[in-house]
Design a protein around this motif. Structure first.
Motif, mmCIF file in Angstrom:
data_model
loop_
_atom_site.group_PDB
_atom_site.id
_atom_site.type_symbol
_atom_site.label_atom_id
_atom_site.label_comp_id
_atom_site.label_asym_id
_atom_site.label_seq_id
_atom_site.Cartn_x
_atom_site.Cartn_y
_atom_site.Cartn_z
ATOM 1 N N UNK A 1 -4.447 13.434 3.307
ATOM 2 C CA UNK A 1 -5.797 13.279 3.841
ATOM 3 C C UNK A 1 -5.988 14.179 5.056
ATOM 4 N N UNK A 2 -7.227 14.518 5.393
ATOM 5 C CA UNK A 2 -7.466 15.314 6.598
ATOM 6 C C UNK A 2 -7.132 14.514 7.852
ATOM 7 N N UNK A 3 -6.855 15.190 8.971
ATOM 8 C CA UNK A 3 -6.424 14.474 10.177
ATOM 9 C C UNK A 3 -7.460 13.511 10.735
ATOM 10 N N UNK A 4 -8.731 13.729 10.435
ATOM 11 C CA UNK A 4 -9.770 12.834 10.958
ATOM 12 C C UNK A 4 -9.862 11.518 10.183
ATOM 13 N N UNK A 5 -9.225 11.452 9.031
ATOM 14 C CA UNK A 5 -9.331 10.272 8.174
ATOM 15 C C UNK A 5 -8.453 9.129 8.684
ATOM 16 N N UNK A 6 -8.851 7.931 8.324
ATOM 17 C CA UNK A 6 -8.046 6.736 8.550
ATOM 18 C C UNK A 6 -7.939 6.011 7.210
ATOM 19 N N UNK A 7 -6.870 5.269 7.030
ATOM 20 C CA UNK A 7 -6.643 4.660 5.729
ATOM 21 C C UNK A 7 -5.893 3.353 5.872
ATOM 22 N N UNK A 8 -5.885 2.604 4.775
ATOM 23 C CA UNK A 8 -5.099 1.384 4.663
ATOM 24 C C UNK A 8 -4.661 1.260 3.215
ATOM 25 N N UNK A 9 -3.438 0.796 2.995
ATOM 26 C CA UNK A 9 -2.917 0.659 1.639
ATOM 27 C C UNK A 9 -1.994 -0.550 1.565
ATOM 28 N N UNK A 10 -1.975 -1.191 0.417
ATOM 29 C CA UNK A 10 -1.108 -2.348 0.181
ATOM 30 C C UNK A 10 -0.556 -2.249 -1.232
ATOM 31 N N UNK A 11 0.536 -2.951 -1.478
ATOM 32 C CA UNK A 11 1.195 -2.871 -2.779
ATOM 33 C C UNK A 11 0.826 -4.019 -3.709
ATOM 34 N N UNK A 12 0.012 -4.952 -3.245
ATOM 35 C CA UNK A 12 -0.393 -6.073 -4.086
ATOM 36 C C UNK A 12 -1.741 -6.597 -3.659
ATOM 37 N N UNK A 13 -2.166 -7.674 -4.272
ATOM 38 C CA UNK A 13 -3.470 -8.249 -3.972
ATOM 39 C C UNK A 13 -3.358 -9.426 -3.026
ATOM 40 N N UNK A 14 -4.391 -9.591 -2.199
ATOM 41 C CA UNK A 14 -4.537 -10.804 -1.404
ATOM 42 C C UNK A 14 -5.216 -11.868 -2.263
ATOM 43 N N UNK A 15 -4.818 -13.103 -2.080
ATOM 44 C CA UNK A 15 -5.424 -14.221 -2.798
ATOM 45 C C UNK A 15 -6.250 -15.061 -1.834
ATOM 46 N N UNK A 16 -7.146 -15.870 -2.367
ATOM 47 C CA UNK A 16 -7.930 -16.762 -1.530
ATOM 48 C C UNK A 16 -6.993 -17.621 -0.689
ATOM 49 N N UNK B 1 -14.235 17.332 0.908
ATOM 50 C CA UNK B 1 -15.242 18.336 1.258
ATOM 51 C C UNK B 1 -15.440 18.277 2.764
ATOM 52 N N UNK B 2 -15.017 19.302 3.452
ATOM 53 C CA UNK B 2 -15.161 19.341 4.906
ATOM 54 C C UNK B 2 -16.633 19.531 5.287
#
Length: 224
Positions: free
Chosen positions: A6-21, A219-220
């Motif tokens: 990703x470009x340096x200005x981007x922020x992200x979050x990632x997980x390996x599974x799902x959250x449940x109620x 796309x910058x």
């Protein structure tokens, strides 16, 4: 993982599974989101919820307060003012990336398992020139499922193209050339953007990690 393409200005979050109620997370669903998925079955609800939690974590890292993230008529998330972003999910992986519009005009991300496409799918995804290139790459580097990577690159490309144009595209509307020596891909659009819509050059990158193929199309932002 996704942050490395990703470009340096981007922020992200990632997980390996799902959250449940009932899971102890900082953000659940807003009432508008609850209404949107009121008829969803369990797996779809968990997928939607996890994607929204990832999105709000990424937005918070960008300094944007949480709010409801509802899809448009084609399923693309409506991002807060001044922000572009993208969500992806596949088995065992969920991710969101966001960036300020002042720096990034649009971005798309995609994640796929490093597994061959089902029989017959490559013929739908690939142009003849792309299919030949996939054959060459598969012969030289068999550990990467290049057909699936092409599919992922086109998915990311669509997610970057659509917010800028409002125009849906199909697999045959872009020619993608994978460049393994640099971990990049080049895209040549075979359709024109609607009159008055500007699409900056698209920068494509990819990564194979932990059995996942990750792609980004960026796309910058620029003058005009």
């Amino acid at each position: 993982m996704i942050g490395s393409i990703l470009p340096p200005e981007a922020r992200w979050s990632e997980v390996s599974g799902d959250f449940a109620d009932g899971d102890p997370v900082e953000d659940g669903l807003f009432p508008e989101e609850e209404w949107h998925i009121r008829n969803a079955v369990g797996p779809r609800r968990r997928e939607f919820t996890t994607a929204r939690i990832c999105a709000r974590r990424a937005l918070r890292r960008l300094g944007v307060a949480p709010g409801p993230l509802l899809p448009d008529a084609r399923g693309a998330p409506r991002w807060p003012r001044g922000v572009t972003g993208s969500i992806t999910h596949c088995s065992g992986y969920r991710s969101c990336a966001v960036a300020p519009l002042a720096a990034v005009a649009s971005l798309g991300i995609d994640a796929e398992p490093n597994q061959r496409l089902s029989p017959g799918v490559l013929a739908v995804v690939a142009l003849p020139s792309e299919a030949r290139r996939i054959g060459e790459l598969a012969a030289g580097t068999p550990g990467v499922c290049w057909d699936r990577l092409l599919f992922s690159a086109k998915e990311a490309l669509y997610k970057a193209w659509y917010p800028l144009t409002g125009m849906p595209i199909s697999f045959e509307h872009a020619e993608v050339r994978l460049e393994p020596e640099r971990g990049t891909f080049r895209a040549r659009m075979l359709v024109a953007a609607p009159e008055g819509r500007r699409v900056p050059p698209i920068q494509g990158r990819f990564l194979l990690v932990d059995g996942l193929l990750l792609t980004s199309a960026v796309c910058r932002a620029g003058p005009g």
